[in-house]
Structures are given as structure tokens and as C-alpha cells.
Design an enzyme around this catalytic site. Structure first.
Site, short mmCIF file in Angstrom:
data_model
loop_
_atom_site.label_atom_id
_atom_site.label_comp_id
_atom_site.label_asym_id
_atom_site.label_seq_id
_atom_site.Cartn_x
_atom_site.Cartn_y
_atom_site.Cartn_z
N ASP A 1 8.00 6.42 -1.24
CA ASP A 1 7.16 5.35 -1.78
C ASP A 1 7.23 5.30 -3.30
OD1 ASP A 1 5.74 3.53 -0.20
OD2 ASP A 1 4.24 5.02 0.38
N GLU B 1 1.54 -3.73 7.98
CA GLU B 1 0.33 -2.90 8.16
C GLU B 1 -0.88 -3.75 8.46
OE1 GLU B 1 -0.25 0.22 5.28
OE2 GLU B 1 -2.27 0.65 6.00
O1 KIV Z 1 1.86 5.72 2.28
C1 KIV Z 1 2.01 5.61 3.50
O2 KIV Z 1 1.79 6.56 4.26
C2 KIV Z 1 2.45 4.34 4.03
C3 KIV Z 1 2.51 4.20 5.51
C4 KIV Z 1 1.16 4.16 6.09
C5 KIV Z 1 3.31 3.03 5.92
O3 KIV Z 1 2.72 3.46 3.30
#
Ligand code: KIV
Length: 274
Positions: A88, A186
Site C-alpha cells: 500500500d 471495498e
Molecule cells: O490496508 C488494507 O488492509 C487494505 C485491504 C483491506 C484491502 O487496503
């Protein structure tokens, strides 16, 4: 794909190729030992910025930093041989524009070895996604409830109900056209998620988005019952490891207090004095 063992690490193109063939299995992971146990069963291991809430006790994902993502990304890469590792982009690391996003995405990939990045946003992030993809950075998009925007969305609400569904369809089309290799949906009504999945050429990875998505993702600490502060409706608990761990800790504490632990088999003795 997760059923067919292979020594080769999966690439974003392998995940894209699963569309219409087999469901994509995704879990978040943040550490080496958990990556080791999830890797054989998963297609993608996502180093989610949920790490901030799950492992660091933050109230939201907004306080997660590049340094935290790099630390956890490296740890996950040490435990994963087969699954694609996607990482991320934390809040504030990409929203200014494509150049800022490229700088930070390149750093995340170079310093962790992850094979892709994930970022939140649809139509308004399409230019940034196209910029990254054109420069060699595979992007997993994330639309619907985007937790980094919790303050402008007014909470962790279901997105795309009723007429608002058109906004999410536009987001899904925009990230597909921009070159994302997959998109997380989501907290989206199941009917809408099914329509979007049928409409776009890349796999949709649902979390709270029903069974018609092309794949599913859960936060591993949620599904193992390790994170118990709150439980969203979409979380199915496959184990209650938190309860098991608390029972183990209580048993240990009781045995220390009663001097039942350590028993002789856990102790060393001086052979010379025998
Ligand atoms: O940060 C995370 O865990 C996510 C998932 C829930 C898709 O973005």
C-alpha cells in the site's frame, strides 16, 4: 492458481490472467512468519496500510508512514516465495500528483522488493495510475470505501448505494483504462460489485463486496480472530487465535505463580553434582 503449486513468483500479469478463470485469493500480511504461512495458499499478499491499526494501535490508517510500509514490506518479502507481494502507498505519499506518486512508489518497490503498489482512488487517480504503469510500476487500484478518505466520506460507510453506483462504475472504468492490473472494491453492495466485475477487464478483489467479485481479500488478523477491537460485518472468523492466545497466556501466568513452570523437563541440571 493457488491450488497449483509453482516455484515461480506470481506477477501482476498472472493475477490479471485469472480473470474469468479462477478466483484470486488475497490476504493482508505484515510480518515474516505470517507471510510464510499465508504464501502457499494465496495469490497475492497485500502489505496493507491497515498495519497501522492492526499492529500499531493507530485509530485509522492516516498515521501510517513510508518507513512503516518499507519495514513491513521487507519483512513480508522475507517470508514469501510464491505469491505476488503488493504494498500500500500510505496516506500523503501519492495524492499531490503523478511525480510524487512515482517517487514514493519507486522507493517502496526498490527498498522492499514488492512486485506492485496499491493506491486508493478512482477517476481522480487515473492520471497517476497511468503515469506509474507507463514507468514500470504495476498498480492495484482501490475504490468504494477508501479508508484514507474516511474524513471526507463521513465514516466507514457502504459506498455506491442507489444512484451513487454510477460513480463507482466510472471509477472502475477509469482505473481499468489507466492500466491497473486489478482493483479492490471495498464495502460496495453485492449487486453493484457483480455488475462492475462483469463490466471491466481486470479482476475485482472484493472486501465486503459480495461473492460475484473476481477475488476476495481479508485482513488476516481479522479472519484469524487476532484483531478484536471491532468486527466489520464482512469479516468471517476462520479461527479464534486471539482467544487461544489469551488462554495460553493465562495458563502460563498461573503456572509461574504456582511454580508448576518450569517443570524439570524445561530445566538444566549440573551433571557434575549427580
Ligand atoms: O490496508 C488494507 O488492509 C487494505 C485491504 C483491506 C484491502 O487496503
Amino acid at each position: 492458481m493457488s491450488a497449483t503449486a509453482s516455484l515461480k513468483r506470481l506477477m501482476p500479469s498472472d493475477i490479471l490472467a485469472l480473470k474469468g478463470k479462477a478466483p484470486v485469493v488475497v490476504l493482508t500480511v505484515y510480518t515474516t512468519p505470517v507471510a510464510r504461512l499465508a504464501d502457499p495458499a494465496c495469490d497475492v499478499l497485500l502489505v496493507g496500510d491497515s498495519v497501522g491499526m492492526v499492529l500499531h494501535g493507530l485509530p485509522s490508517t492516516l498515521g501510517v508512514t513510508m518507513e512503516m510500509m518499507i519495514l513491513h514490506g521487507r519483512a513480508v518479502m522475507r517470508g514469501a516465495d510464491r505469491a505476488l507481494v503488493a504494498i500500500d502507498m500510505p496516506f500523503g505519499s501519492y495524492e499531490e500528483g503523478p511525480e510524487q506518486a512515482f517517487r514514493n512508489a519507486a522507493r517502496l518497490m526498490a527498498e522492499t522488493g514488492a512486485g506492485a503498489v496499491k493506491l486508493e482512488g478512482g477517476v481522480h487517480m487515473a492520471e497517476t495510475i497511468a503515469f506509474l504503469v507507463a514507468r514500470g510500476i504495476p498498480v492495484m487500484a482501490h475504490i468504494g470505501l477508501t479508508p484514507q478518505s474516511v474524513n471526507t466520506l463521513g465514516g466507514y460507510k457502504v459506498q455506491g448505494r442507489g444512484a451513487d453506483g454510477d460513480r463507482l462504475k466510472a471509477d472502475a472504468l477509469a482505473v481499468t483504462e489507466a492500466g491497473a492490473f486489478s482493483v479492490v472494491l471495498e464495502k460496495v453492495p453485492a449487486e453493484l460489485a457483480g455488475e462492475i466485475s462483469a463490466m471491466i477487464a481486470i479482476p475485482t478483489i472484493g472486501i465486503g463486496a459480495g461473492v460475484d467479485c473476481d477475488g476476495q481479500v481479508l485482513v488476516i488478523d481479522d479472519m484469524l480472530g487476532l484483531f478484536t477491537d471491532f468486527r466489520p460485518k464482512f469479516v468471517k472468523r476462520y479461527a479464534e487465535l486471539g482467544r487461544t492466545a489469551a488462554e495460553a497466556v493465562a495458563a502460563y501466568a498461573a503456572e509461574v505463580r504456582s511454580r508448576a513452570f518450569p517443570a524439570p523437563e524445561y530445566s538444566f541440571f549440573d551433571e557434575v553434582k549427580k
